[in-house]
Design a protein around this motif. Sequence first.
Motif, PDB file in Angstrom:
ATOM      1  N   UNK A 108       0.771  -1.342   0.038  1.00 33.03           N
ATOM      2  CA  UNK A 108      -0.086  -0.050  -0.161  1.00 33.03           C
ATOM      3  C   UNK A 108       0.869   1.375  -0.107  1.00 33.03           C
ATOM      4  N   UNK A 109       1.956   1.395   0.996  1.00 29.24           N
ATOM      5  CA  UNK A 109       2.886   2.300   1.052  1.00 29.24           C
ATOM      6  C   UNK A 109       3.483   2.677  -0.117  1.00 29.24           C
ATOM      7  N   UNK A 110       4.089   1.633  -0.955  1.00 29.19           N
ATOM      8  CA  UNK A 110       4.764   1.630  -1.942  1.00 29.19           C
ATOM      9  C   UNK A 110       3.785   2.355  -3.280  1.00 29.19           C
ATOM     10  N   UNK A 111       2.745   2.018  -3.155  1.00 29.47           N
ATOM     11  CA  UNK A 111       1.622   2.410  -4.169  1.00 29.47           C
ATOM     12  C   UNK A 111       1.458   4.011  -3.941  1.00 29.47           C
ATOM     13  N   UNK A 112       1.171   4.146  -2.767  1.00 27.97           N
ATOM     14  CA  UNK A 112       0.886   5.576  -2.510  1.00 27.97           C
ATOM     15  C   UNK A 112       2.256   6.626  -2.651  1.00 27.97           C
ATOM     16  N   UNK A 113       3.229   5.969  -2.590  1.00 32.16           N
ATOM     17  CA  UNK A 113       4.239   6.973  -2.839  1.00 32.16           C
ATOM     18  C   UNK A 113       4.235   7.640  -4.009  1.00 32.16           C
ATOM     19  N   UNK A 114       3.745   6.802  -5.167  1.00 38.00           N
ATOM     20  CA  UNK A 114       3.610   7.396  -6.427  1.00 38.00           C
ATOM     21  C   UNK A 114       2.423   8.639  -6.635  1.00 38.00           C
ATOM     22  N   UNK A 144      -7.621   5.430  -4.058  1.00 34.44           N
ATOM     23  CA  UNK A 144      -6.663   4.512  -4.493  1.00 34.44           C
ATOM     24  C   UNK A 144      -6.545   3.294  -3.418  1.00 34.44           C
ATOM     25  N   UNK A 145      -6.475   3.742  -2.073  1.00 32.77           N
ATOM     26  CA  UNK A 145      -6.670   2.652  -1.192  1.00 32.77           C
ATOM     27  C   UNK A 145      -7.978   1.782  -1.203  1.00 32.77           C
ATOM     28  N   UNK A 146      -9.164   2.462  -1.491  1.00 28.91           N
ATOM     29  CA  UNK A 146     -10.138   1.702  -1.672  1.00 28.91           C
ATOM     30  C   UNK A 146     -10.062   0.810  -2.676  1.00 28.91           C
ATOM     31  N   UNK A 158      -7.898  -5.979 -10.163  1.00 26.12           N
ATOM     32  CA  UNK A 158      -6.767  -5.324 -10.575  1.00 26.12           C
ATOM     33  C   UNK A 158      -6.780  -4.581 -11.884  1.00 26.12           C
ATOM     34  N   UNK A 159      -7.541  -5.273 -12.794  1.00 24.65           N
ATOM     35  CA  UNK A 159      -7.663  -4.432 -14.168  1.00 24.65           C
ATOM     36  C   UNK A 159      -8.755  -3.217 -13.972  1.00 24.65           C
ATOM     37  N   UNK A 160      -9.603  -3.391 -13.114  1.00 24.65           N
ATOM     38  CA  UNK A 160     -10.316  -2.317 -12.811  1.00 24.65           C
ATOM     39  C   UNK A 160      -9.350  -0.932 -12.226  1.00 24.65           C
ATOM     40  N   UNK A 161      -8.655  -1.407 -11.399  1.00 27.70           N
ATOM     41  CA  UNK A 161      -7.793  -0.375 -10.669  1.00 27.70           C
ATOM     42  C   UNK A 161      -6.704  -0.115 -11.691  1.00 27.70           C
ATOM     43  N   UNK A 162      -6.356  -0.810 -12.569  1.00 27.59           N
ATOM     44  CA  UNK A 162      -5.444  -0.204 -13.515  1.00 27.59           C
ATOM     45  C   UNK A 162      -6.215   0.530 -14.714  1.00 27.59           C
ATOM     46  N   UNK A 163      -7.314   0.317 -14.831  1.00 26.72           N
ATOM     47  CA  UNK A 163      -7.965   1.144 -15.797  1.00 26.72           C
ATOM     48  C   UNK A 163      -8.448   2.686 -15.213  1.00 26.72           C
TER      49      UNK A 163
END
Length: 147
Positions: free
Chosen positions: A1-7, A16-18, A36-41
């Motif tokens: 999670x932290x790695x994702x939020x740093x961007x 994003x966290x949701x 993940x595909x929804x997240x990526x989109x």
Amino acid sequence: MRNSLRYASKKHWSAITADLKLIYTAPSVPAAEEAFEVFAANWESMYPAMVASWRRAWQEFIPFLDFPLEVRKLIYTTNGIESLNARFRAATRRRGHFPDEDAALKVLYLTVLERQKNRPNPTGRINGWKAILNTLSMTYGDRLGLK
């Protein structure tokens, strides 16, 4: 999670966290892949490095989904572990050095037993531990010496 939020910009953190929570709480690998595909989109056009980091780490992430949900929560909720590590650091920093390994272990043992009254969880207990222990004993009882 932290790695994702740093961007990501702080204004997008809650969204994003949701979206990420839908991935790591998915009941199966196909459900996680779909989430993940929804997240990526939703986020790839805005934060391509964040989505790319998930794509690179996907094969390492998939085994996490094999754990029961209770155990997953124990793994991804690191607050208890981080709190204990901070207490260990504080206890050893105050003393500087130890005459031998037994002295250091004794300090760490006493740190674990010490109640911290200024904390919301002074005993360091984990919420829902009984359900987690039941799941661990049914899944990994042979490793824990429980079966």
